[in-house]
Design a protein around this motif. Structure first.
Motif, short mmCIF file in Angstrom:
data_model
loop_
_atom_site.label_atom_id
_atom_site.label_comp_id
_atom_site.label_asym_id
_atom_site.label_seq_id
_atom_site.Cartn_x
_atom_site.Cartn_y
_atom_site.Cartn_z
N HIS A 14 0.97 -0.43 0.08
CA HIS A 14 0.27 -0.08 0.29
C HIS A 14 0.57 1.23 0.19
O HIS A 14 0.52 2.39 -0.77
CB HIS A 14 -1.02 -0.13 1.61
CG HIS A 14 -0.32 -0.03 1.96
ND1 HIS A 14 0.43 -0.76 2.79
CD2 HIS A 14 -0.02 0.97 3.54
CE1 HIS A 14 1.33 -0.77 4.19
NE2 HIS A 14 0.48 -0.03 4.76
N HIS A 15 2.19 1.50 0.77
CA HIS A 15 3.12 2.27 0.51
C HIS A 15 3.43 2.26 -1.27
O HIS A 15 3.65 3.68 -1.17
CB HIS A 15 3.84 2.05 2.07
CG HIS A 15 3.82 1.98 2.92
ND1 HIS A 15 4.58 1.04 4.46
CD2 HIS A 15 2.56 2.02 3.66
CE1 HIS A 15 4.05 1.75 5.09
NE2 HIS A 15 3.17 1.58 5.03
N GLN A 16 3.55 1.81 -1.64
CA GLN A 16 3.72 1.86 -2.60
C GLN A 16 2.71 2.49 -3.60
O GLN A 16 3.37 2.98 -4.58
CB GLN A 16 4.96 0.06 -3.30
CG GLN A 16 5.96 0.07 -2.79
CD GLN A 16 7.39 0.75 -2.74
OE1 GLN A 16 7.50 1.01 -3.55
NE2 GLN A 16 7.97 1.16 -2.05
N HIS A 17 1.83 1.39 -3.58
CA HIS A 17 0.72 1.95 -4.65
C HIS A 17 0.89 3.80 -4.53
O HIS A 17 -0.06 4.43 -4.98
CB HIS A 17 -0.61 1.40 -3.38
CG HIS A 17 -0.29 0.30 -4.85
ND1 HIS A 17 -1.26 -0.85 -3.99
CD2 HIS A 17 1.02 -0.34 -5.35
CE1 HIS A 17 -0.97 -2.39 -4.61
NE2 HIS A 17 0.18 -1.59 -5.63
N PHE A 18 1.32 4.39 -2.87
CA PHE A 18 0.51 5.57 -2.60
C PHE A 18 1.88 6.32 -3.15
O PHE A 18 1.59 7.68 -4.23
CB PHE A 18 0.80 5.64 -0.88
CG PHE A 18 0.74 7.79 -0.83
CD1 PHE A 18 -0.32 8.46 -0.56
CD2 PHE A 18 1.92 7.83 -0.47
CE1 PHE A 18 0.03 9.31 0.02
CE2 PHE A 18 2.30 8.98 -0.15
CZ PHE A 18 0.75 10.07 0.07
N LEU A 19 3.07 5.68 -2.87
CA LEU A 19 4.04 6.59 -3.59
C LEU A 19 4.35 6.45 -5.32
O LEU A 19 4.95 8.18 -6.27
CB LEU A 19 5.81 5.87 -3.58
CG LEU A 19 5.49 6.03 -2.13
CD1 LEU A 19 7.17 5.25 -1.58
CD2 LEU A 19 5.91 7.58 -1.70
N GLN A 20 3.92 5.20 -5.92
CA GLN A 20 3.36 5.65 -7.50
C GLN A 20 2.42 6.56 -7.83
O GLN A 20 2.42 7.29 -8.96
CB GLN A 20 3.11 4.29 -8.16
CG GLN A 20 4.08 3.08 -7.69
CD GLN A 20 3.59 1.94 -8.16
OE1 GLN A 20 2.36 1.02 -8.28
NE2 GLN A 20 4.64 0.91 -8.06
N ARG A 21 0.93 6.85 -6.86
CA ARG A 21 0.20 7.85 -7.02
C ARG A 21 1.00 8.94 -7.21
O ARG A 21 0.49 10.26 -8.16
CB ARG A 21 -1.01 7.45 -6.15
CG ARG A 21 -1.57 6.42 -6.39
CD ARG A 21 -3.61 6.31 -5.31
NE ARG A 21 -3.14 7.11 -4.22
CZ ARG A 21 -3.12 5.09 -3.80
NH1 ARG A 21 -3.02 4.09 -3.92
NH2 ARG A 21 -2.55 5.12 -2.48
N VAL A 22 1.62 9.65 -6.10
CA VAL A 22 2.20 10.58 -5.96
C VAL A 22 3.51 10.77 -7.41
O VAL A 22 3.36 11.84 -7.50
CB VAL A 22 3.39 10.85 -4.66
CG1 VAL A 22 4.19 11.47 -4.55
CG2 VAL A 22 2.33 10.52 -3.00
N GLN A 23 4.02 9.91 -7.55
CA GLN A 23 5.23 10.08 -8.80
C GLN A 23 4.14 10.48 -10.14
O GLN A 23 3.97 11.40 -10.64
CB GLN A 23 5.73 8.85 -9.22
CG GLN A 23 6.67 8.65 -7.62
CD GLN A 23 6.93 6.71 -7.79
OE1 GLN A 23 6.98 6.62 -9.22
NE2 GLN A 23 8.36 7.18 -7.44
N ARG A 24 2.96 10.13 -10.44
CA ARG A 24 2.31 9.95 -11.33
C ARG A 24 1.84 11.15 -10.74
O ARG A 24 1.06 12.22 -12.00
CB ARG A 24 0.92 9.42 -11.82
CG ARG A 24 1.60 7.89 -11.69
CD ARG A 24 0.05 6.40 -13.11
NE ARG A 24 -0.56 6.72 -11.37
CZ ARG A 24 -0.97 5.64 -10.25
NH1 ARG A 24 0.05 4.42 -10.83
NH2 ARG A 24 -1.48 5.26 -9.57
#
Length: 438
Positions: A133-143
């Motif tokens: 879930h952390h990784q998904h959040f960081l990916q959304r942040v990058q997008r």
């Protein structure tokens, strides 16, 4: 074709905004990763003590099943947490991965530690935390960062284009003004007060340039009119006299007299043309004096001796005071002094004195006579200018070029000439700061 200045400024603004957004996004992303890593470490460190206490005394794989129920119970309460036990030889005693996500897309963070803190080389315990879930959040942040960067760059480009066009509007006004400047509109000026501070100096310089152009054009127009006027009178006289002589047969003496009269007019015209050519050379910097050491007192004395008979007829005293040495063109400087002395004789009152004062670096020619109005002094050295307001057509041999020639010669020597008229004296003062040394 090179892009316009407004386009380049817009692209520069967009690139700067994109770079700042990207740097800010990267910093935020790294800070977020570090924050999540710190939280995960705190969570696993809190659970590490519990598992070490639960597995206390376990020295081989056969003892693990007796503690397995307690281990699984704790792990079920924390589905994002997993555990792995390995023996001193690396054999796996127990393993249960986090069950919060599927194994294909899961991402884990591990915290290894000795099972018994007193024996760091013995069995090892590894906590496994699901951070998907952390990784998904960081990916959304990058997008979001990339989207923000793109939108910011686009918005900045549009706003930059508007701002650049608005900022460059004064330049377009300058361009429009310059495009409408012609010989009939040299009085056009820019309102520099309405320009930004950065362009106010440019507007002032352009106004000054337009003023110089207007003045030069007016002088040129006046000069052309003066040339036409000065040449028209003698040419008309020559034409009329020639037509009269040729109107009927004349005696040889009549033809001779007519030719002598024409010769005098032609000589005056030739002198005028030569003077105008000299002034044209001076205007283009082609007047090059032949500098040589001169004793100016001797040159002045020679001129005073030449003009002495004319002065005696009107009881005018010619005086020379002082001495001066300089390097200059003998012929040119004699012409300057002769012109000034001739003017002084023509405008001096009978029975007065004309003085030529020689001092280091300066020469003055002074005479007594009718004063020159202060408002006329700046125009004395203009071509064809005469102090009398009415022109005497067809009379006199002075075309009004003498003082203009004097100024051109003096400036060619690196000096300046000016006129003062007060207390009954008119003084023409020449200063030679650049050539006063022999």
């Amino acid at each position: 074709m090179k892009p316009s200045l407004a386009t380049r400024l817009s692209l520069l603004f967009a690139a700067c905004t994109a770079a700042v957004s990207l740097i800010a996004g990267i910093v935020f992303n790294r800070a977020s990763e570090a924050h999540f890593a710190e939280l995960d470490h705190q969570l696993m460190a809190g659970k590490l003590a519990f598992f070490q206490e639960t597995l206390a005394g376990v020295t081989n794989a056969a003892q693990v099943p007796s503690r397995e129920a307690e281990l699984r119970g704790e792990l079920e309460r924390h589905p994002d947490l997993g555990l792995r036990l390995t023996g001193p030889d690396g054999s796996r005693w127990f393993e249960r991965l986090p069950s919060a996500t599927g194994t294909e897309t899961a991402a884990y963070r591990e915290l290894p530690a000795p099972l018994d803190p007193q024996h760091p080389d013995g069995s090892r315990l590894t906590l496994i935390l699901d951070i998907t879930h952390h990784q998904h959040f960081l990916q959304r942040v990058q997008r979001l960062i990339w989207l923000t960067m793109g939108l910011s760059a686009l918005a900045t480009a549009l706003l930059g284009a508007w701002a650049a066009r608005a900022s460059l509007r004064p330049l377009r006004r300058i361009s429009a003004t310059a495009a409408h400047v012609s010989a009939q509109s040299l009085t056009t000026r820019l309102d520099s007060a309405s320009f930004p501070v950065e362009l106010r100096g440019l507007a002032d310089e352009l106004n000054a340039m337009l003023a110089r152009l207007e003045d030069a054009f007016q002088r040129l127009s006046g000069f052309s009119a003066d040339i036409a006027h000065e040449l028209r009178t003698p040419l008309t006289g020559l034409l009329t006299q020639t037509q009269v002589v040729l109107a009927r047969p004349r005696t040889l003496e009549d033809y001779r007299e007519a030719l002598h009269g024409n010769l005098e007019e032609l000589q005056r015209l030739t002198a005028m043309v030569n003077d105008m050519l000299l002034l044209a050379k001076a205007d283009h910097g082609l007047l090059a004096p032949d500098r040589q050491p001169l004793e100016l007192a001797a040159e002045v004395d020679a001129l005073l001796e030449f003009y002495a008979p004319l002065a005696e007829e009107r009881s005018i005293r010619l005086e020379r005071e002082g001495e001066m040495q300089l390097r200059g063109d003998r012929g040119m400087l004699r012409r300057v002094l002769a012109n000034l002395l001739d003017n002084a004789l023509r405008f001096s009152a009978d029975g007065t004195a004309i003085r030529i004062r020689l001092q280091p670096g300066s020469v003055s020619v002074e005479n007594q006579g009718a004063p020159i109005a202060v408002e006329r002094l700046p125009y004395l050295f203009e071509r064809f200018y005469r102090t009398d307001s009415a022109r005497r057509e067809g009379h006199g041999e002075h075309a009004g070029l003498g003082l203009a020639i004097c100024r051109s010669i003096v400036r060619a020597h690196g000096g300046e000439i000016r006129c003062e008229s007060n207390d009954g004296w008119t003084r023409f003062i020449i200063e030679f700061p650049a050539i006063s040394a022999p």
